[in-house]
Design an enzyme around this catalytic site. Structure first.
Site, short mmCIF file in Angstrom:
data_model
loop_
_atom_site.label_atom_id
_atom_site.label_comp_id
_atom_site.label_asym_id
_atom_site.label_seq_id
_atom_site.Cartn_x
_atom_site.Cartn_y
_atom_site.Cartn_z
N LYS A 30 -5.19 3.88 -15.86
CA LYS A 30 -6.72 3.64 -15.84
C LYS A 30 -7.39 4.81 -15.22
CE LYS A 30 -7.05 2.47 -11.34
NZ LYS A 30 -7.61 3.31 -10.45
N ASP A 172 -5.02 -4.08 -7.95
CA ASP A 172 -5.38 -3.75 -9.12
C ASP A 172 -4.47 -4.04 -10.10
OD1 ASP A 172 -3.45 -1.66 -8.51
OD2 ASP A 172 -4.52 -0.26 -9.24
#
Length: 312
Positions: A30, A172
């Site tokens: 990401k 995350d």
């Protein structure tokens, strides 16, 4: 050559996913579209606001059921590798030499094995995502291991349950269960749709540049005084991308650029190459540029860095 081999592996795996009792998946990474440190908790963790955006740079993760009679001291036997031309081969090999229990792939297995009856497995992780890069590669590997075990052994957990387990691996990790553009708050574990983020970037090109720099996330946090931004990054990401340069910020850039000025120079060079928007991802050390047209000469412009270019 690397891309050709990797693409061939991907196509074969998609076609023969269950061949020889083996399953394979491709953990993506990401970038952060904006990152603001907005508060600090009593336990020392910080609360943030950011937009996690998945990008098509992936590792490969394979799981195969271990034969009943195979002698093994561990229930999840992990092998970590990379291709010969991987720019971080030495780092990957150093990772492979560490105790397996430190790897999030093994931790994900152990987490599920505590609550579900799982057989012993072999796991093979082929690294492509650079490490210590602010791209979440390790978190993705752990989360995708949860997804793969759920599918392979029919645990029927559902996304919400998998996100709950993933959050135990890291702040995350939960994002990678669905790997869809998400607005993240809390310590990065409270997720909601990012709305128009995908529409904003669809069809653009992304260039990644990671120099041989290791950023201490702890030191980066220590240099920041938390405060709410004037405008939430999710609201900015909904705006035309031309407005991002003036408003979309990463709070880590100031302290990290002060310590590693070469990172600031990479960001400026991406703008000189025509990027509509450029930023450091996470706490670094990867810089990314978003382009309307495919940028040329990225690898030659940054010859001593890991580079990758892809269409979003």
């Amino acid at each position: 050559m690397f891309c050709f081999v990797y693409d061939l592996l991907y196509l074969c795996a998609r076609q023969y996913k269950r061949f020889w009792n083996t399953m394979i998946t491709f953990p993506c990474c990401k970038i952060n579209l904006g990152l603001n440190i907005v508060g600090e908790l009593p336990n020392g963790y910080h609360t943030i606001e950011t937009v996690f955006y998945p990008i098509p740079l992936t590792d490969a993760l394979e799981v195969k059921k271990m034969d009943y009679g195979f002698p093994s001291d561990t229930a999840c036997q992990l092998h970590v590798s990379c291709l010969e031309d991987h720019p971080e081969r030495d780092t990957v090999m150093h990772l492979a030499a560490k105790p397996q229990q430190d790897n999030l792939v093994v931790k994900a297995y152990e987490l599920l094995a505590a609550d579900y009856r799982l057989p012993r497995v072999y796991a093979h992780l082929c690294k492509r995502i650079p490490m210590q890069a602010g791209l979440g590669g390790g978190s993705a590997d752990g989360a995708f291991m949860i997804r793969l075990l759920d599918e392979r052994f029919r645990l029927n957990m559902g996304n919400a349950e998998m996100e709950r387990y993933a959050a135990k691996l890291g702040a995350d990790c939960a994002f990678f269960i669905t790997a869809e553009p998400s607005f993240a708050t809390g310590i990065g574990d409270i997720l909601s749709p990012a709305d128009d983020a995908k529409g904003n970037l669809h069809g653009y090109y992304l260039a990644l540049v990671k120099p041989d720099v290791a950023v201490s996330t702890r030191e980066a946090y220590a240099a920041i005084t938390p405060q709410k931004p004037q405008k939430c990054c999710r609201d900015i990401v909904r705006q035309p991308i031309e407005t991002w340069r003036q408003e979309l910020t990463n709070d880590f850039e100031r302290p990290v650029f002060a310590k590693f000025p070469q990172l600031a120079r990479i960001k400026e060079e991406l703008y000189r190459m025509g990027a509509v928007y450029a930023q450091m991802s996470g706490s670094g050390s990867t810089l990314f540029g978003i382009f309307r047209q495919e940028p040329s000469a990225v690898s030659s412009t940054f010859p001593d860095c890991f580079t990758a270019t892809m269409k979003l």
